[in-house]
Design an enzyme around this catalytic site. Structure first.
Site, PDB file in Angstrom:
ATOM      1  N   ARG A   1       0.834  -1.208   0.000  1.00  0.00           N
ATOM      2  CA  ARG A   1       0.000   0.000   0.000  1.00  0.00           C
ATOM      3  C   ARG A   1       0.870   1.260   0.000  1.00  0.00           C
ATOM      4  O   ARG A   1       0.553   2.250  -0.662  1.00  0.00           O
ATOM      5  CB  ARG A   1      -0.949  -0.016   1.193  1.00  0.00           C
ATOM      6  CG  ARG A   1      -1.976   1.121   1.128  1.00  0.00           C
ATOM      7  CD  ARG A   1      -3.059   0.955   2.165  1.00  0.00           C
ATOM      8  NE  ARG A   1      -2.517   0.997   3.515  1.00  0.00           N
ATOM      9  CZ  ARG A   1      -3.206   0.662   4.612  1.00  0.00           C
ATOM     10  NH1 ARG A   1      -4.460   0.242   4.508  1.00  0.00           N
ATOM     11  NH2 ARG A   1      -2.653   0.728   5.793  1.00  0.00           N
TER      12      ARG A   1
ATOM     13  N   LYS B   1      -2.596   6.739   1.469  1.00  0.00           N
ATOM     14  CA  LYS B   1      -2.468   7.006   2.908  1.00  0.00           C
ATOM     15  C   LYS B   1      -1.523   8.191   3.104  1.00  0.00           C
ATOM     16  O   LYS B   1      -0.354   8.017   3.402  1.00  0.00           O
ATOM     17  CB  LYS B   1      -1.985   5.758   3.640  1.00  0.00           C
ATOM     18  CG  LYS B   1      -2.405   5.751   5.112  1.00  0.00           C
ATOM     19  CD  LYS B   1      -2.218   4.376   5.731  1.00  0.00           C
ATOM     20  CE  LYS B   1      -2.544   4.378   7.203  1.00  0.00           C
ATOM     21  NZ  LYS B   1      -3.997   4.348   7.491  1.00  0.00           N
TER      22      LYS B   1
HETATM   23  C1  LIG Z   1      -5.047   3.602   7.665  1.00  0.00           C
HETATM   24  C2  LIG Z   1      -6.475   3.973   7.407  1.00  0.00           C
HETATM   25  C3  LIG Z   1      -7.519   3.046   7.562  1.00  0.00           C
HETATM   26  C4  LIG Z   1      -7.322   1.664   8.108  1.00  0.00           C
HETATM   27  O1  LIG Z   1      -6.533   0.841   7.303  1.00  0.00           O
HETATM   28  P1  LIG Z   1      -5.857  -0.468   7.916  1.00  0.00           P
HETATM   29  O2  LIG Z   1      -5.017  -0.984   6.833  1.00  0.00           O
HETATM   30  O3  LIG Z   1      -6.960  -1.391   8.278  1.00  0.00           O
HETATM   31  O4  LIG Z   1      -5.099  -0.020   9.115  1.00  0.00           O
HETATM   32  C5  LIG Z   1      -8.804   3.459   7.217  1.00  0.00           C
HETATM   33  N1  LIG Z   1      -9.058   4.698   6.769  1.00  0.00           N
HETATM   34  C6  LIG Z   1      -8.077   5.625   6.636  1.00  0.00           C
HETATM   35  C7  LIG Z   1      -8.419   6.963   6.144  1.00  0.00           C
HETATM   36  C8  LIG Z   1      -6.757   5.277   6.959  1.00  0.00           C
HETATM   37  O5  LIG Z   1      -5.796   6.205   6.815  1.00  0.00           O
END
Ligand SMILES: *Cc1c(COP(=O)(O)O)cnc(C)c1O
Length: 342
Positions: free
Chosen positions: A81, A184
């Site tokens: 990711r 992210k």
């Molecule tokens: C990191 C994040 C999540 C959760 O992702 P995981 O991979 O399950 O930790 C959900 N929404 C947002 C906006 C995020 O930044």
């Protein structure tokens, strides 16, 4: 141990542990990186991360098992990711092997801060990738810093497995329809600080964001993905290009179907059709599974299973997921990475 820790009452707070990993990208390649005690980043005042938001982060956890082994949950997914995010922001990619090597090194260096099995806590790892260097025009950086620091954590939302209430945002979106919602990046969080603050002030755990183009469908919570359990035993979670693809969510889609026998569906979740759900929750690495007791949607206050108790299916999903993460339940192939302790 140099820091005194109350394992039973950990929340989600920064703690300056002794060690972190840091690597530098320069002249087209990463150096080997190293474990360091220096918790301060040294970077050019002109770094693109600071001016134009060319930065990305990740979040994953290390768990201590009953037998005192240490394991990471799906770190390869975080690495991939971060690579996807890096491509969206024209940043240098961190190879998967390098990412996992760094994560394990940080855990090993801070081993005594991985919470005891019985505490229910875990060691949260925060990988961070930033564009650095002497550059002021709007263009991608030529130098990058990749670091991973860590801290022991307990619950992210105050309630733990107790349901909390959330509020729908219509005045603000966290991401644009074809923006960086699926990456992210800190920019999405900068956009969510104000609505998040307003929600907290009004007594809600967090905001439910709607799809930015039509404001008719649930997208996600500010920092976690949304799921609902229908009265027909379906596990439903929104599908949209501007949602951050949660690794926890994809893990739950799998577990709901393969282990709980639910029908797992990624699709539209109209905000005006909450009656179909008997239970709802928010999921993510930090939030784990946080039951949603109620959603304030304009004048409508919609209560799901209960405002005080977790629903039975949400509870089963929680037990399955956390059981796998802590090594008590057999994991699907490839989900667990042991940290070799020599
Ligand atoms: C990191 C994040 C999540 C959760 O992702 P995981 O991979 O399950 O930790 C959900 N929404 C947002 C906006 C995020 O930044």
């Amino acid at each position: 141990m140099t820091i005194d820790i109350d394992w039973a009452n950990l929340g989600f707070d920064y703690m300056k542990l002794p060690y972190r990993f840091i690597a530098h990208f320069k002249d087209g390649k990463w150096n080997d990186g190293e474990i360091t005690e220096d918790a301060t980043l040294h970077l050019s005042e002109s770094s693109p991360a600071l001016h134009y938001g060319q930065q990305a982060f990740e979040g994953l956890k290390a768990y201590r098992t009953k037998n005192d082994e240490i394991q990471l949950f799906r770190p390869d997914q975080n690495a991939e990711r971060l690579q996807k995010t890096a491509r969206r922001l024209l940043m240098a990619e961190v190879p998967t092997d390098f990412f996992i090597h760094a994560a394990k090194a940080v855990v090993k260096a801070n081993l005594e801060y991985v919470p005891p099995y019985a505490s229910g806590g875990s060691l949260y790892l925060r990988p961070l990738l930033i564009g650095a260097g002497d550059i002021i025009g709007i263009q991608p950086a030529k130098e990058y810093i990749f670091t991973i620091f860590a801290m022991p954590v307990g619950n992210y939302f105050k309630g733990g497995l107790a349901p909390t209430k959330f509020i729908v945002s219509r005045d603000f979106d966290r991401a644009a329809p074809h923006g960086t919602g699926a990456a992210k990046v800190g920019g999405n969080y900068a956009a969510s600080l104000l609505p998040g603050y307003n929600a907290h002030e009004a007594g809600y755990s967090d905001v439910i964001y709607l799809d930015p183009a039509t404001h008719t469908k649930i997208e996600e919570v500010g920092s976690a993905n949304f799921f609902g359990i229908t009265k027909d035993h379906e596990f439903v979670t929104p599908l949209s290009p501007s949602i951050l693809p949660s690794i926890t969510k994809y893990s739950l889609l799998y577990l709901a179907e393969k282990r709980l026998g639910l029908k797992a569906i990624e699709g539209d979740v109209p905000i005006d059709d909450l009656d179909r759900f008997s239970e709802a929750g928010a999921c993510g690495t930090a939030a784990v599974i946080s039951p949603i007791g109620a959603i304030q949607n304009g004048a409508d206050y919609h209560v799901f299973y209960s405002e005080t108790e977790v629903g039975p299916i949400t509870h089963q999903l929680y037990n399955e997921l956390v059981g796998i993460q802590k090594g008590d339940v057999e994991a699907p192939e490839g989900w667990i990475y042991k940290v070799e302790l020599d």
